[in-house]
Design a protein around this motif. Structure first.
Motif, mmCIF file in Angstrom:
data_model
loop_
_atom_site.group_PDB
_atom_site.id
_atom_site.type_symbol
_atom_site.label_atom_id
_atom_site.label_comp_id
_atom_site.label_asym_id
_atom_site.label_seq_id
_atom_site.Cartn_x
_atom_site.Cartn_y
_atom_site.Cartn_z
ATOM 1 N N ALA A 114 -20.775 -8.294 1.395
ATOM 2 C CA ALA A 114 -19.811 -8.899 2.319
ATOM 3 C C ALA A 114 -19.356 -7.871 3.351
ATOM 4 C CB ALA A 114 -18.598 -9.419 1.553
ATOM 5 N N CYS A 115 -18.791 -8.377 4.415
ATOM 6 C CA CYS A 115 -18.091 -7.551 5.395
ATOM 7 C C CYS A 115 -16.607 -7.716 5.072
ATOM 8 C CB CYS A 115 -18.416 -8.032 6.811
ATOM 9 S SG CYS A 115 -17.556 -7.088 8.074
ATOM 10 N N VAL A 116 -15.982 -6.664 4.587
ATOM 11 C CA VAL A 116 -14.595 -6.769 4.121
ATOM 12 C C VAL A 116 -13.655 -5.947 4.997
ATOM 13 C CG1 VAL A 116 -15.256 -7.262 1.737
ATOM 14 C CG2 VAL A 116 -14.941 -4.908 2.447
ATOM 15 N N PRO A 117 -12.422 -6.439 5.191
ATOM 16 C CA PRO A 117 -11.451 -5.681 5.981
ATOM 17 C C PRO A 117 -10.900 -4.511 5.168
ATOM 18 C CG PRO A 117 -10.451 -7.696 5.160
ATOM 19 C CD PRO A 117 -11.898 -7.735 4.766
ATOM 20 N N LEU A 118 -10.639 -3.417 5.852
ATOM 21 C CA LEU A 118 -10.080 -2.221 5.228
ATOM 22 C C LEU A 118 -8.986 -1.704 6.153
ATOM 23 C CD1 LEU A 118 -10.395 0.028 3.010
ATOM 24 C CD2 LEU A 118 -11.906 1.166 4.637
ATOM 25 N N ILE A 119 -7.801 -1.458 5.600
ATOM 26 C CA ILE A 119 -6.699 -0.907 6.383
ATOM 27 C C ILE A 119 -6.682 0.604 6.163
ATOM 28 C CG2 ILE A 119 -4.203 -0.915 6.791
ATOM 29 C CD1 ILE A 119 -5.616 -3.573 7.443
ATOM 30 N N VAL A 120 -6.805 1.348 7.255
ATOM 31 C CA VAL A 120 -6.787 2.807 7.212
ATOM 32 C C VAL A 120 -5.460 3.268 7.804
ATOM 33 C CG1 VAL A 120 -7.902 4.917 8.018
ATOM 34 C CG2 VAL A 120 -9.293 2.906 7.478
ATOM 35 N N THR A 121 -4.734 4.104 7.064
ATOM 36 C CA THR A 121 -3.455 4.633 7.537
ATOM 37 C C THR A 121 -3.590 6.128 7.748
ATOM 38 O OG1 THR A 121 -2.264 2.950 6.278
ATOM 39 C CG2 THR A 121 -0.992 4.851 7.029
ATOM 40 N N SER A 122 -3.214 6.574 8.944
ATOM 41 C CA SER A 122 -3.273 7.993 9.281
ATOM 42 C C SER A 122 -2.129 8.315 10.226
ATOM 43 C CB SER A 122 -4.620 8.321 9.933
ATOM 44 O OG SER A 122 -4.672 9.683 10.291
ATOM 45 N N HIS A 123 -1.409 9.362 9.911
ATOM 46 C CA HIS A 123 -0.293 9.802 10.746
ATOM 47 C C HIS A 123 0.686 8.662 11.034
ATOM 48 C CE1 HIS A 123 -2.120 13.711 11.350
ATOM 49 N NE2 HIS A 123 -3.256 13.081 11.622
ATOM 50 N N GLY A 124 0.947 7.826 10.018
ATOM 51 C CA GLY A 124 1.912 6.749 10.145
ATOM 52 C C GLY A 124 1.436 5.528 10.904
ATOM 53 N N GLN A 125 0.179 5.489 11.285
ATOM 54 C CA GLN A 125 -0.358 4.336 12.010
ATOM 55 C C GLN A 125 -1.446 3.657 11.185
ATOM 56 O OE1 GLN A 125 -1.489 5.029 16.030
ATOM 57 N NE2 GLN A 125 0.414 6.059 16.556
ATOM 58 N N ASP A 126 -1.434 2.335 11.195
ATOM 59 C CA ASP A 126 -2.435 1.541 10.490
ATOM 60 C C ASP A 126 -3.487 1.051 11.471
ATOM 61 O OD1 ASP A 126 -0.913 1.820 8.217
ATOM 62 O OD2 ASP A 126 -0.038 -0.181 8.328
ATOM 63 N N ASP A 127 -4.722 1.002 10.995
ATOM 64 C CA ASP A 127 -5.812 0.451 11.792
ATOM 65 C C ASP A 127 -6.705 -0.344 10.854
ATOM 66 O OD1 ASP A 127 -7.336 -0.086 14.029
ATOM 67 O OD2 ASP A 127 -8.441 1.799 13.945
ATOM 68 N N ARG A 128 -7.066 -1.532 11.259
ATOM 69 C CA ARG A 128 -7.957 -2.368 10.453
ATOM 70 C C ARG A 128 -9.389 -2.132 10.916
ATOM 71 N NH1 ARG A 128 -8.045 -8.894 9.453
ATOM 72 N NH2 ARG A 128 -10.232 -8.930 8.871
ATOM 73 N N VAL A 129 -10.261 -1.841 9.967
ATOM 74 C CA VAL A 129 -11.689 -1.697 10.238
ATOM 75 C C VAL A 129 -12.435 -2.614 9.282
ATOM 76 C CG1 VAL A 129 -11.516 0.665 11.101
ATOM 77 C CG2 VAL A 129 -11.902 0.293 8.682
ATOM 78 N N ASN A 130 -13.626 -2.997 9.663
ATOM 79 C CA ASN A 130 -14.455 -3.821 8.789
ATOM 80 C C ASN A 130 -15.494 -2.938 8.118
ATOM 81 O OD1 ASN A 130 -13.204 -6.309 9.365
ATOM 82 N ND2 ASN A 130 -14.237 -6.339 11.327
ATOM 83 N N LEU A 131 -15.630 -3.101 6.817
ATOM 84 C CA LEU A 131 -16.548 -2.293 6.018
ATOM 85 C C LEU A 131 -17.689 -3.175 5.548
ATOM 86 C CD1 LEU A 131 -17.089 0.423 4.557
ATOM 87 C CD2 LEU A 131 -15.688 -0.443 2.677
ATOM 88 N N GLY A 132 -18.899 -2.866 6.013
ATOM 89 C CA GLY A 132 -20.072 -3.631 5.608
ATOM 90 C C GLY A 132 -20.591 -3.124 4.277
ATOM 91 N N ILE A 133 -20.541 -3.949 3.270
ATOM 92 C CA ILE A 133 -21.050 -3.590 1.936
ATOM 93 C C ILE A 133 -22.265 -4.464 1.659
ATOM 94 C CG2 ILE A 133 -20.507 -3.395 -0.513
ATOM 95 C CD1 ILE A 133 -17.545 -3.202 0.306
ATOM 96 N N GLY A 134 -23.435 -3.899 1.925
ATOM 97 C CA GLY A 134 -24.680 -4.629 1.694
ATOM 98 C C GLY A 134 -25.098 -5.532 2.835
ATOM 99 N N VAL A 135 -24.220 -5.758 3.789
ATOM 100 C CA VAL A 135 -24.520 -6.564 4.984
ATOM 101 C C VAL A 135 -23.853 -5.926 6.181
ATOM 102 C CG1 VAL A 135 -24.738 -8.753 3.716
ATOM 103 C CG2 VAL A 135 -22.537 -8.094 4.661
#
Length: 55
Positions: free
Chosen positions: A26-47
Motif C-alpha cells: 500500500a501507499c500509506v501516509p506518514l507524519i514526520v515531525t522535525s523542529h516542531g513542524q509536521d509534514d505528511r509524506v506518503n510511504l510506498g510499501i511494495g507499491v
C-alpha cells in the motif's frame, strides 16, 4: 559508537532501528515531525505512491 562525519557539505543522517508492517502492499501516509513542524509524506510499501516512482 559515533557516526561518520559528513563529507563535502552533505547533511548528517539520523537513523532509527525499526520497521513497518502492513497487511498488504500500500501507499500509506506518514507524519514526520522535525523542529516542531509536521509534514505528511506518503510511504510506498511494495507499491509506488505515484506512477513516476518505484517503491
Amino acid at each position: 559508537m559515533h557516526a561518520c562525519a559528513p563529507e563535502g557539505g552533505q547533511a548528517q543522517w539520523l537513523a532509527f532501528v525499526g520497521g513497518t508492517w502492513v497487511a498488504r502492499a500500500a501507499c500509506v501516509p506518514l507524519i514526520v515531525t522535525s523542529h516542531g513542524q509536521d509534514d505528511r509524506v506518503n510511504l510506498g510499501i511494495g507499491v509506488p505512491c505515484d506512477k513516476t516512482t518505484t517503491p
